[in-house]
Write an enzyme that holds these catalytic residues in place. Structure first.
Site, PDB file in Angstrom:
ATOM      1  N   GLU A  51       0.828  -1.217   0.000  1.00 10.89           N
ATOM      2  CA  GLU A  51       0.000   0.000   0.000  1.00 10.89           C
ATOM      3  C   GLU A  51       0.862   1.266   0.000  1.00 10.89           C
ATOM      4  OE1 GLU A  51      -3.087  -1.192  -0.755  1.00 10.89           O
ATOM      5  OE2 GLU A  51      -2.934   0.951  -1.165  1.00 10.89           O
TER       6      GLU A  51
HETATM    7  C1  LIG Z   1       2.266  -9.895   0.426  1.00  9.99           C
HETATM    8  C2  LIG Z   1       2.124  -8.791  -0.555  1.00  9.99           C
HETATM    9  C3  LIG Z   1       0.859  -8.399  -0.975  1.00  9.99           C
HETATM   10  C4  LIG Z   1       0.726  -7.388  -1.925  1.00  9.99           C
HETATM   11  N1  LIG Z   1      -0.534  -7.085  -2.423  1.00  9.99           N
HETATM   12  C5  LIG Z   1      -0.631  -6.277  -3.510  1.00  9.99           C
HETATM   13  C6  LIG Z   1      -1.879  -6.126  -4.203  1.00  9.99           C
HETATM   14  O1  LIG Z   1      -2.898  -6.678  -3.796  1.00  9.99           O
HETATM   15  N2  LIG Z   1      -1.908  -5.365  -5.329  1.00  9.99           N
HETATM   16  C7  LIG Z   1      -0.796  -4.736  -5.822  1.00  9.99           C
HETATM   17  O2  LIG Z   1      -0.891  -4.083  -6.837  1.00  9.99           O
HETATM   18  N3  LIG Z   1       0.411  -4.858  -5.184  1.00  9.99           N
HETATM   19  C8  LIG Z   1       0.505  -5.614  -4.055  1.00  9.99           C
HETATM   20  N4  LIG Z   1       1.702  -5.765  -3.425  1.00  9.99           N
HETATM   21  C9  LIG Z   1       2.866  -5.028  -3.929  1.00  9.99           C
HETATM   22  C10 LIG Z   1       3.304  -3.932  -2.978  1.00  9.99           C
HETATM   23  O3  LIG Z   1       2.390  -2.885  -2.963  1.00  9.99           O
HETATM   24  C11 LIG Z   1       4.721  -3.524  -3.402  1.00  9.99           C
HETATM   25  O4  LIG Z   1       5.580  -4.591  -3.020  1.00  9.99           O
HETATM   26  C12 LIG Z   1       5.165  -2.226  -2.802  1.00  9.99           C
HETATM   27  O5  LIG Z   1       4.409  -1.168  -3.327  1.00  9.99           O
HETATM   28  C13 LIG Z   1       6.655  -1.937  -3.036  1.00  9.99           C
HETATM   29  O6  LIG Z   1       7.028  -2.156  -4.364  1.00  9.99           O
HETATM   30  P1  LIG Z   1       8.282  -3.101  -4.695  1.00  9.99           P
HETATM   31  O7  LIG Z   1       8.059  -4.379  -3.963  1.00  9.99           O
HETATM   32  O8  LIG Z   1       8.462  -3.166  -6.138  1.00  9.99           O
HETATM   33  O9  LIG Z   1       9.478  -2.394  -4.001  1.00  9.99           O
HETATM   34  P2  LIG Z   1      10.414  -1.208  -4.680  1.00  9.99           P
HETATM   35  O10 LIG Z   1       9.514  -0.182  -5.299  1.00  9.99           O
HETATM   36  O11 LIG Z   1      11.420  -1.873  -5.528  1.00  9.99           O
HETATM   37  O12 LIG Z   1      11.058  -0.597  -3.389  1.00  9.99           O
HETATM   38  C14 LIG Z   1      12.234  -1.121  -2.776  1.00  9.99           C
HETATM   39  C15 LIG Z   1      12.726  -0.112  -1.750  1.00  9.99           C
HETATM   40  O13 LIG Z   1      13.056   1.123  -2.412  1.00  9.99           O
HETATM   41  C16 LIG Z   1      12.324   2.191  -1.863  1.00  9.99           C
HETATM   42  N5  LIG Z   1      11.944   3.119  -2.923  1.00  9.99           N
HETATM   43  C17 LIG Z   1      11.398   2.820  -4.118  1.00  9.99           C
HETATM   44  N6  LIG Z   1      11.166   3.938  -4.810  1.00  9.99           N
HETATM   45  C18 LIG Z   1      11.538   4.975  -4.045  1.00  9.99           C
HETATM   46  C19 LIG Z   1      11.538   6.388  -4.186  1.00  9.99           C
HETATM   47  N7  LIG Z   1      11.039   6.994  -5.289  1.00  9.99           N
HETATM   48  N8  LIG Z   1      12.047   7.143  -3.185  1.00  9.99           N
HETATM   49  C20 LIG Z   1      12.522   6.570  -2.066  1.00  9.99           C
HETATM   50  N9  LIG Z   1      12.546   5.242  -1.862  1.00  9.99           N
HETATM   51  C21 LIG Z   1      12.053   4.451  -2.843  1.00  9.99           C
HETATM   52  C22 LIG Z   1      11.116   1.563  -1.200  1.00  9.99           C
HETATM   53  O14 LIG Z   1      10.578   2.373  -0.136  1.00  9.99           O
HETATM   54  C23 LIG Z   1      11.670   0.250  -0.699  1.00  9.99           C
HETATM   55  O15 LIG Z   1      12.276   0.424   0.549  1.00  9.99           O
HETATM   56  C24 LIG Z   1       1.860  -6.740  -2.425  1.00  9.99           C
HETATM   57  C25 LIG Z   1       3.134  -7.113  -1.981  1.00  9.99           C
HETATM   58  C26 LIG Z   1       3.272  -8.137  -1.088  1.00  9.99           C
HETATM   59  C27 LIG Z   1       4.652  -8.564  -0.683  1.00  9.99           C
END
Ligand SMILES: Cc1cc2nc3c(=O)[nH]c(=O)nc-3n(C[C@H](O)[C@H](O)[C@H](O)COP(=O)(O)OP(=O)(O)OC[C@H]3O[C@@H](n4cnc5c(N)ncnc54)[C@H](O)[C@@H]3O)c2cc1C
Length: 569
Positions: A428
């Site tokens: 989220e």
């Molecule tokens: C169990 C689970 C359920 C989920 N359910 C859903 C769902 O129902 N629907 C859906 O669409 N998604 C879902 N997600 C996805 C979830 O919302 C994302 O994992 C989350 O938004 C982070 O994206 P990412 O995993 O690609 O991490 P990344 O975006 O790769 O982030 C990695 C790190 O980098 C940091 N970071 C990234 N960009 C920036 C920035 N611009 N500035 C500063 N820091 C940054 C982040 O804060 C984090 O610490 C789910 C994930 C999990 C694990």
């Protein structure tokens, strides 16, 4: 695992701290009087304690599984979900026009916190439906509303949100899923989404996916994204689920926690979808869902923290080790264990107050149409999400600590709370993204909404000076320090703001927490709430000073430490 919903605690907060009765004085929420609120909280408390909490352990031990392309849910989850749907809980705050109860989101937030404390994995399913209901209500055509809202509100169908793709996580604008016009009012959706919560299951008849995708002429980035309703079973005009759509679950993720919640890799293969909102207006529509879900996820953290606290308290009352200052009693009488329990309880109170106050602001904005309530809600949402979920993990970790070695052993259940809570600061919008939202978009008013809130904190402190002078003095000083830091922050460029964002958000939550604790102390001057307020204000509030030093440290020092520096010894 035994769990008792915090009904009395919630009532106290609503009545004595947050002025919940203001809602029943509006036309929109005239129904939400004391009797209705009591009945709702008592009834949902029973559901959580007796029906949902007993499912929590089974969900952890027997995760959802994918069998022949269909997701089978954890033991008992089907009945648990049925009880939630039949109780009308999915539609608690949905519009009565389509079968909802139209009650305040504040009450809904309390209800969903209790469900999360009882069984987070299962609670996620109706939570997502709720966000979808809100998004459709605001943005969908009347035809889509008529077709989907009654079924989602009754819980016969469930909703999902499909944003994430392997290359598009926090950077939603990088998504590649395509939408092509079929020429008949529908679109063909093609692409892969990952991490889709409750993307398929056997607890309800149909799964309705809200999918972000790009039209062929959609601009790169978030400006070119549109939103589509893509049902698993395509309903006929009468709303009966019919033909299977061209979408499937490719696999389920193996996760650290929330094992009972199926997390799906979804493949959309020319699936038929219908646009929600305007072409290229997908992000605006999805934001409605995400904002609702952000507060909901904050409440998830608080719910798990409450459950972990109850579990740890029971253990601390029972476990005996050595002599304590109070005699041969249980470990609860050791100062350090007493400290941990006090911190857990004080943190939960503060985070719950922030979340419910955020709900109040959203409801008051809806009921009065006043911009000041909207601005307050917008400011509080990232704080409620990040603080609720951070303390979810911290409190659950303290819960493990109180169990000693047994906390590390799965059988006691303390570890499950920590594993389950760990996702909440990530999904989220990660808490880092929430903090950047607070210091960026939410300060575009030059800090006006923040200053208004700080004025309220200072007014509370002023009013408390006669009755609780020491506490009042500390809260007033802290609010003033935060005011100065906010004045500094709004004058900085985005780089420096972002470098201090997480610390700033945490400091803000500290001052808000102290504010609500002070109000509680005034309402219960000789009772336990005043003593708990003293713990928060004396031991936890002072962290704001070091946090605000970090908040003002700027980006330069972080980037002075190069990527190579991080690699060297
Ligand atoms: C169990 C689970 C359920 C989920 N359910 C859903 C769902 O129902 N629907 C859906 O669409 N998604 C879902 N997600 C996805 C979830 O919302 C994302 O994992 C989350 O938004 C982070 O994206 P990412 O995993 O690609 O991490 P990344 O975006 O790769 O982030 C990695 C790190 O980098 C940091 N970071 C990234 N960009 C920036 C920035 N611009 N500035 C500063 N820091 C940054 C982040 O804060 C984090 O610490 C789910 C994930 C999990 C694990």
């Amino acid at each position: 695992m035994p769990y008792t919903s915090p009904v009395a605690e919630t009532r106290f907060l609503l009545d004595k701290v947050l002025g919940y009765d203001r809602l029943a004085q509006t036309d929109l929420f005239a129904e939400a009087g004391a009797d209705v609120t009591d009945a709702i909280l008592t009834e949902v408390g029973r559901l959580c304690d007796e029906v949902l909490a007993p499912l929590n352990r089974g969900g952890d031990l027997t995760p959802a599984k994918l069998e022949n392309g269909v997701v089978r849910s954890s033991p008992g989850f089907k009945d648990g979900y049925k009880a939630i749907a039949e109780g009308g809980w999915v539609g608690l705050s949905a519009s009565p026009e389509h079968g909802g109860m139209g009650l305040p989101l504040t009450l809904n937030t309390a209800v969903f916190e209790m469900m999360a404390g009882a069984c987070l994995s299962l609670q996620l399913c109706p939570l997502l439906s709720q966000g979808q209901i809100e998004a459709l209500d605001h943005h969908a055509s009347d035809t889509l509303k008529a077709l989907y809202l009654p079924k989602l509100i009754s819980g016969e169908w469930t909703g999902t949100m499909n944003l994430t793709e392997p290359q598009a996580g926090s950077d939603v604008g990088a998504l590649r899923t395509k939408a092509e016009d079929n020429g008949d009012g529908s679109y063909a959706i093609t692409g892969q989404k990952i991490f889709i919560t409750w993307g398929d299951h056997d607890v309800a008849e149909n799964v309705c996916h809200l999918v972000l995708a790009r039209l062929p002429d959609g601009a790169p980035g978030t400006r070119g994204i549109s939103l589509f309703m893509v049902p698993k079973l395509i309903p006929d005009a009468a709303g009966n689920p019919g033909e299977r759509n061209s979408l499937r679950v490719v696999s389920l993720e193996h996760k650290l926690g929330i094992h009972g919640s199926p997390t799906c890799v979804m493949s959309f293969e020319g699936a038929q979808g219908w646009m929600v909102g305007k072409p290229n207006g997908g992000m605006a529509a999805m934001f409605t869902m995400m904002n609702n879900a952000r507060l909901g996820v904050g409440a998830q953290g608080i719910g798990v923290a409450e459950a972990a606290y109850q579990h740890a308290l029971a253990y601390a009352k029972d476990r005996k080790q050595g002599r304590t200052p109070l005699g041969d009693g249980a470990i609860i009488d050791h100062a350090d264990v007493r400290r941990m329990l006090a911190v857990m309880k004080a943190e939960i109170f503060a985070a719950r107050a922030i979340a419910l106050d955020c709900g109040m602001a959203i409801d008051m904005a809806k009921a009065t149409g006043k911009d000041s309530w909207n601005a307050r809600a917008a400011l509080l949402t990232p704080i409620a999400k990040a603080q609720g979920t951070d303390i979810g993990c911290e409190v659950a970790s303290l819960g493990v600590q109180i169990h000693g070695g047994m906390g590390f052993i799965e059988e006691t259940g303390a570890a499950q709370y920590l594993r389950d809570a760990r996702i909440t600061p990530i999904y989220e919008g990660t808490n880092g993204i929430q903090a950047m939202d607070l210091v960026g978009r939410k300060m575009m008013d030059g800090g006006e909404a923040a200053f208004r809130l700080l004025q309220e904190v200072e007014d509370t402190a002023e009013a408390a000076r006669a009755k609780a002078p020491e506490l009042a003095h500390k809260v007033w000083d802290a609010a003033e320090t935060l005011r100065e830091a906010t004045e500094w922050l709004v004058a900085q460029d985005p780089g420096d703001r972002n470098a201090g964002a997480t610390a700033f958000l945490r400091a803000f939550a500290r001052i808000l927490g102290a504010h609500y604790h002070l109000k509680a102390a005034l309402a219960d001057p000789d009772g336990p709430r005043a003593r708990l307020a003293t713990v928060f204000i004396d031991r936890i509030l002072p962290e704001h000073e070091s946090l605000l030093v970090q908040a003002r440290a700027g980006a330069e020092q972080l980037y002075a430490l190069s990527a190579e520096d991080l690699e060297s010894a």
